[in-house]
Design a protein around this motif. Structure first.
Motif, PDB file in Angstrom:
ATOM      1  N   PHE A  61      -3.197   1.559   5.987  1.00 55.42           N
ATOM      2  CA  PHE A  61      -3.564   0.129   5.995  1.00 55.42           C
ATOM      3  C   PHE A  61      -3.268  -0.732   7.259  1.00 55.42           C
ATOM      4  O   PHE A  61      -3.896  -1.696   7.491  1.00 55.42           O
ATOM      5  N   GLY A 104       0.157   5.611   3.164  1.00 52.62           N
ATOM      6  CA  GLY A 104      -0.619   4.410   2.435  1.00 52.62           C
ATOM      7  C   GLY A 104      -0.432   3.262   3.465  1.00 52.62           C
ATOM      8  O   GLY A 104      -1.201   2.402   3.735  1.00 52.62           O
ATOM      9  N   ALA A 121      -4.400  -6.722   0.582  1.00 47.72           N
ATOM     10  CA  ALA A 121      -3.589  -5.829  -0.228  1.00 47.72           C
ATOM     11  C   ALA A 121      -3.112  -6.373  -1.671  1.00 47.72           C
ATOM     12  O   ALA A 121      -3.097  -5.667  -2.428  1.00 47.72           O
ATOM     13  N   MET A 140       0.642  -1.243   0.075  1.00 46.34           N
ATOM     14  CA  MET A 140      -0.011   0.050   0.187  1.00 46.34           C
ATOM     15  C   MET A 140       0.877   1.200   0.107  1.00 46.34           C
ATOM     16  O   MET A 140       0.333   2.347  -0.550  1.00 46.34           O
TER      17      MET A 140
END
Lengths: 357, 524
Positions: free
Chosen positions: A127, A123, A153, A92
């Motif tokens: 996550f 990112g 993911a 991510m």
């Protein structure tokens, strides 16, 4: 430091080396089962990783995301959480960096690169937020959640690369290239292409060491990691540190993925990470919680990944043998206590515990 | 006369500590011999040498008159020596029989003979009249039972000389009596028993001879009949011990803490029911009760680590019911938690790090707002180590390396060091030696004399009566009454502890029996 505690340190350093040695020995058995010579295989491995300038550069390059993954695991462990979701957060982070690299336009490199790295951190952090909240608000065991998040993911990555942001003019499925201004500058230019990412690794490791050793928050986080109950009785908000630890961990993994894109690939592929996030776990365990030492472990794993290609070409052993070496290493870490016990027994006389009795 | 064990001129030096300094000790066969001394006196080291875990730097060991050199515990076991460690070394998931034979299993061909193991263990137990169920899992039996398993383990390996390291530390009063019985039986069976302890009542109960160690030196060996607890205490500590501190003034009248209608519910059970009480400045309020009557929970509620389900707490005229632990610490409430290893200390932190735990945000320990001022932490630690007589080679030593008494001193030094107004002490002297008990008593009473308040939980009735100005007695989560400790009797308190309200004069004698049958441990 007196001589005695120096000896103790030496012993602490000896354990990981022994574990690595055993892992190689164990894998050698499998190599000989395949009818190949382990010696030949390992020398090809070594030659591939260190035998040429490009080999060394590749080893260093590959160690960058691995080092960040191990930082991620170390930081989470200090806050009493075990982040095995680094692989997903890394992906991510790579996605975040790619987006910032493609869609932020007209920025000078001095702003664009930090912005893209920040996007990578966000990112990875985003996550990690869902598992972190589940842990803090609901007390859910994170092991399974984090592992499954890695799968999510992977599928998200496929969606982004094959569909939402698929490039129209690429030979292999990938996104568009990121802007020139987002690409990391080279320390050593083509053909080697070693970027400044390795300097970022060093800087982050030093900052983390200082954070844990010198800052009040680092002290509190260590207290939470070593004894959450004692920390709670001392009035430290342990949930805050678990949350903080996991988010910081996610951000670090994200930066690792981001640097991989900004420095090496310049576009996002589905398979840009061969499992860097998982590599971080054994390294974090081997390094005894020290980010600086984990860089050494990352170089080792980088070397394995680089040298395995040469080994495959020269000796004809599948590079999957790297997974075998890693697997045996994890087994060895599990057996670590036993090795420590053997070493301790020989020096039982010198142990300080009885001294205080 | 041939001794079962003779240790001559035993010397053992560790980095920074001379643990044993030319110790001569002789133990007669078929006796119970106690080795006593404060934490750090060298008892455990001496016994670890006898059991082959350490090699002495100098000196020799004679077993039944024969000179022996032990390279490891295996050699000692072969010589008929067995040791039961303070922390049991059992595998919880295995059965009693499995644990006993572990390492020396009976076999049927290549396989482990489980039935044979059970039979053999049962045979050892019945021969020595020790009651253990060999088929039970260790995880399912009490600590007292586990200790018996450890004893059976040594017997199974043919031990004639059995060393027990602090055998009563984890036992209930009833289990302590049972252990005494087992030791008597073993002695009658011709075994030689060595117990290491710092609890003098048990020494007087169990042993025939007593050797005192202090500071690594052998001070004296006495017959039990020829000595008493005060003499042993003096020999152990090296001076007269004054427990209980000295109160210099009457308690104050100004209110420090007011609890109103405190309730606490855990797992659907009412642990505390409508507790209201007041603690004044310059006063020690003791909380008495059988273990688990709610007094510890009340202490934790005042400290802020438990949240009450009802009621309010007022400290120095401010309502602190909703305040966090950190806010209460800042406001002047210190807390000595009951379980120092789990709650009071981070065992893997150094002494210096532990001495700032909970106070790490105070300006004097901070630098540039976010950093730890290591210099201040270290110099503060060195000062505290001196002031509170914490016995350690240095402030960077991990706290897990210290003895229990010194660990507790670290906790006390930290909580007192912030100059709190109220100190909440939950069994502050549990499991520490008499020297440390004296030091902790003095610190608490000194705090009181200077106008501070102390909320003291203790299971030791004598300690409560010595230290407290008033004693609040708990039973089943209820406050049975508050007594003036100057006029209260053990009998009265004992009676209230088992559920009677303030007894009338005539009933006091009956209550006395009840209190006695509960076996309150005197602090000596």
């Amino acid at each position: 430091m007196n001589l005695n505690s120096f000896k103790l340190r030496l012993k602490d350093a000896l354990v990981p080396l022994i574990l690595i040695f055993i892992a190689f020995l164990f894998s050698a058995v499998w190599i000989s089962f395949m009818g190949k010579s382990p010696l030949e295989a390992y020398s090809a491995l070594f030659a591939g990783a260190f035998g040429s300038t490009s080999g060394i550069v590749n080893t260093i390059k590959k160690s960058v995301p691995i080092a960040f993954a191990s930082f991620a695991v170390i930081v989470s462990t200090k806050a009493n959480v075990f982040n095995i979701g680094a692989e997903g957060q890394l992906a991510m982070g790579a996605f975040g960096a790619t987006m910032a690299g493609i869609f932020l336009k007209g920025l000078p490199a001095a702003i664009h690169i930090p912005a893209a790295i920040l996007a990578a951190a966000l990112g990875g952090m985003a996550f990690a937020l869902i598992p972190a909240l589940l842990r803090v608000k609901r007390g859910i065991n994170l092991l399974v959640v984090l592992l499954l998040m890695n799968n999510i993911a992977r599928f998200l990555l496929q969606f982004f690369v094959l569909d939402a942001f698929a490039s129209d003019n690429a030979l292999v499925p990938s996104t568009d290239r990121i802007m020139e201004s987002a690409r990391l500058p080279y320390l050593i230019g083509p053909p080697y292409r070693l970027t400044i990412a390795i300097l970022i690794v060093l800087a982050v490791a030093i900052i983390l060491e200082l954070f844990f050793r010198r800052s009040t928050a680092g002290y509190e986080m260590r207290a939470v990691g070593l004894s959450p109950e004692a920390a709670r009785y001392a009035g430290i908000d342990i949930n805050r540190y678990m949350l903080l630890g996991l988010l910081l961990s996610g951000a670090l993994a994200g930066v690792g993925g981001g640097l991989e894109i900004l420095g090496n690939h310049h576009r996002l592929y589905i398979d840009f990470s061969p499992g860097y996030g998982y590599d971080g776990i054994p390294i974090a365990l081997l390094s005894g919680g020290s980010p600086l030492i984990s860089i050494l472990g990352s170089l080792l794993f980088g070397a394995l990944r680089t040298g395995s290609l040469t080994m495959q070409a020269k000796v004809g052993i599948s590079d999957e043998i790297i997974s075998v070496i890693q697997g045996s290493l994890i087994l060895c870490i599990a057996a670590n206590y036993f090795v420590k016990y053997l070493l301790n027994r020989r020096r039982a006389d010198k142990k300080g515990k009885e001294a205080a009795k | 006369m041939v001794y079962a064990v003779e240790m001559r001129g035993i010397t053992k030096r560790f980095p920074a500590v001379l643990a044993n300094d030319h110790i001569d000790i002789a133990i007669k066969a078929g006796t119970v011999h106690a080795i006593i001394g404060e934490n750090g006196a060298g008892k455990s080291t001496l016994m670890n040498i006898l059991y082959g875990l350490h090699k002495p730097d100098q000196g020799e060991i004679l077993i039944n008159g024969q000179k022996q050199v032990f390279g490891s515990a295996t050699d000692a076991i072969a010589c008929g020596i067995g040791m039961v460690h303070q922390h049991f070394m059992l595998v919880p998931r295995l059965t009693v029989a499995d644990n006993v034979v572990l390492g020396k299993e009976p076999r049927k061909g290549l396989l482990y003979d489980r039935k044979g193991a059970i039979a053999k263990v049962a045979e050892v137990c019945s021969r020595h009249n020790i009651q253990v169920d060999p088929g039970k899992k260790v995880a399912d039996i009490s600590l007292g039972m586990q200790q018996r398993v450890e004893i059976v383990k040594t017997l199974y390996r043919g031990a004639e000389i059995i060393i027990l390291d602090e055998p009563t530390a984890v036992l209930t009063p009833q289990e302590i009596d049972d252990l005494g019985e087992i030791l008597r039986q073993l002695k009658e069976g011709g075994k030689t028993i060595i117990i290491i302890t710092h609890k003098l009542e048990e020494v007087m109960d169990f042993s025939d001879d007593i050797s005192v160690l202090r500071g690594g030196k052998h001070i004296a060996t006495l017959r039990k009949e020829a000595t008493d607890i005060p003499e042993l205490t003096r020999l152990m500590v090296g001076r007269d011990v004054q427990l209980g501190g000295r109160k210099e003034s009457a308690p104050g009248k100004e209110e420090a803490l007011r609890l109103t209608d405190i309730g606490y519910v855990a797992e659907g059970r009412k642990v505390l029911k409508g507790i209201s009480l007041v603690l004044h400045k310059g006063e020690v309020l003791g909380l008495a009760g059988i273990d688990g009557s709610g007094q510890s929970q009340l202490a934790e509620i005042v400290a802020g680590v438990l949240t009450p389900s009802a009621g309010s707490i007022k400290f120095q005229d401010r309502d602190i019911t909703g305040k966090t632990v950190a806010q209460r610490k800042k406001g002047g409430i210190g807390f000595i938690a009951q379980d120092r290893q789990k709650h009071g200390l981070v065992m893997d932190f150094s002494i210096a790090e532990n001495l700032v735990l909970g106070f790490q945000r105070r300006p004097e320990y901070c630098q540039y707002k976010i950093g730890v001022n290591s210099k201040a932490v270290i110099s503060g630690a060195q000062k505290r180590i001196k002031e509170y007589d914490i016995r350690t080679p240095g402030e960077s030593v991990r706290v897990s390396m210290l003895s229990g008494g010194n660990q507790q001193k670290v906790v006390v030094a930290r909580e007192m060091g912030s100059r709190p107004q109220l100190i909440v002490a939950d069994q502050p002297t549990r499991g520490v030696d008499v020297g440390a008990i004296e030091a902790i008593h003095n610190i608490l009473i000194d705090h009181r004399n200077k106008g501070g308040s102390v909320l003291l939980v203790s299971l030791e009735l004598d300690e409560l009566m010595m230290l407290s100005d008033r004693i609040a007695v708990f039973f089943d989560g209820r406050l049975m009454g508050i007594l003036d400790s100057a006029s209260a009797t053990r009998e009265q308190i004992g009676m209230m502890m088992v559920g009677s309200s303030l007894p009338k004069q005539g009933e006091a004698a009956k209550g006395g029996k009840q209190a006695e049958s509960r076996k309150e441990e005197p602090v000596s």
